[in-house]
Design an enzyme around this catalytic site. Structure first.
Site, PDB file in Angstrom:
ATOM      1  N   GLY A  36       0.838  -1.203   0.000  1.00 56.63           N
ATOM      2  CA  GLY A  36       0.000   0.000   0.000  1.00 56.63           C
ATOM      3  C   GLY A  36       0.867   1.245   0.000  1.00 56.63           C
ATOM      4  O   GLY A  36       2.086   1.174   0.225  1.00 56.63           O
ATOM      5  N   SER A  38       2.574   4.873   0.894  1.00 56.42           N
ATOM      6  CA  SER A  38       3.188   5.457   2.083  1.00 56.42           C
ATOM      7  C   SER A  38       2.076   6.101   2.914  1.00 56.42           C
ATOM      8  O   SER A  38       1.182   6.731   2.371  1.00 56.42           O
ATOM      9  CB  SER A  38       4.210   6.519   1.644  1.00 56.42           C
ATOM     10  N   SER A 107       5.820  -5.278   5.737  1.00 57.33           N
ATOM     11  CA  SER A 107       5.139  -4.002   5.493  1.00 57.33           C
ATOM     12  C   SER A 107       6.039  -3.091   4.666  1.00 57.33           C
ATOM     13  O   SER A 107       6.826  -2.318   5.201  1.00 57.33           O
ATOM     14  CB  SER A 107       4.762  -3.337   6.817  1.00 57.33           C
TER      15      SER A 107
END
Lengths: 209, 209
Positions: A36, A38, A107
């Site tokens: 995804g 920032s 992540s």
């Protein structure tokens, strides 16, 4: 060969299997791959998920910018080639952790579809569960959050005709087309996002051996 | 923020610490770094040690040629520069596994002292136990074993004036000067070698949290 002195050791030939490690850990190894923009909430959700798993006696490990960009991948920059190598190495390490039996949580923005698909293929080939999670915050919301002022900086750089190759501004973010999970992080609390991930792990039988 | 729906989740701010992960696993994370000539017995000892630890309900993971050279480091060859980068990456990954709480066992020739010392420094900086183990088989013994015929091949290459940069033949092996353990694998059975490593882990209190 010398005389046998050690007496409290026995083993059979061959390597320990993933199944044996998993039985020992009481869970199954897998990779939860968050992708995804920032500021979309990937790290926050990863930290919270790791903590909840630990509270339940499960074993998780996070791979994130802090422990990868400062270490394993410190010799990589942000060119397209380096971004690809960055994700390739992280994918390989995630696979090793999952093979070790850990719930592995990554992540990283991981903006390019082909790079994420390569990591998926790597896991598929080893029959290791790979769960792609799109932390789906619209760019307008991400820019509103902008906790580190990076979007502002990137917009200014583009306005000045320089550019900085920032994902979503002047470098593409290629959203997943077939992610296992899509988590709209502006419509759910962090707790709800974590619950979605926990449910996914449980549904797949990964939290028991 | 949306309404709180998930109710079975609680966490405090901040990351899970290594100590919390170790408590959960019932052991302390560390790296057992084996170094030695080709055919010295590193992998055999690593496999046996992993198995014994598993039988005792402990959690170990091996990093070795099979899972590293074919994956993470498949874009590296055997030049001095690539050998250094090979060991650097392995050192970083070993540190991550040890940080995750695993007994991490590496079995690579790792012939250059400065490369091993860099891995040690990495662990020291993170206060992660690093145990360098010299699997100390004299080259004559290694050449007698030569299970894959590699020494024979290397000697032939040198005799033909070509060379292949093989450790101990035409590339240096720099023995550790201050290894925590020296294991003469021609004077001990595999079981005895494993016992030495187990004793070292126990003596340092690493097999309990």
């Amino acid at each position: 060969m010398a005389e046998q002195k050690a007496t409290n050791i026995t083993w059979h030939e061959g390597n320990v299997t993933r199944e044996e490690r998993e039985k020992n850990l009481g869970q199954k190894g897998c990779t939860l791959w968050m992708t995804g923009l920032s500021a979309s909430g990937k790290s926050t959700i990863a930290v919270a998920l790791e903590q909840v798993l630990l509270q339940r006696g499960k074993h998780a490990y996070r791979l994130d910018g802090d422990n990868i960009r400062m270490g394993l991948n410190k010799n990589l920059g942000f060119s397209a080639e380096d971004r690809t190598e960055n994700i390739r190495r992280i994918g390989e390490v995630a696979k090793l952790f999952a093979d070790a039996g850990m719930v592995t949580i990554t992540s990283f923005i991981s903006p390019y579809r082909k790079d994420r698909d390569a990591v998926r293929a790597l896991h598929d080939a080893a029959k290791i569960p790979f769960i792609e999670v799109h932390i789906d915050l619209p760019i307008e919301e991400a820019e509103k959050r902008d906790p580190k002022g990076l979007y502002k900086k990137a917009r200014a750089a583009v306005a000045a005709g320089k550019g900085m190759g920032f994902t979503g501004v002047d470098d593409p973010y290629e959203a997943p087309e077939k992610a296992e999970l899509v988590v709209p992080s502006h419509k759910q609390t962090v707790a709800e996002c974590v619950q979605v991930l926990l449910d996914a792990l449980e549904k797949r039988g990964l939290l028991k051996a």
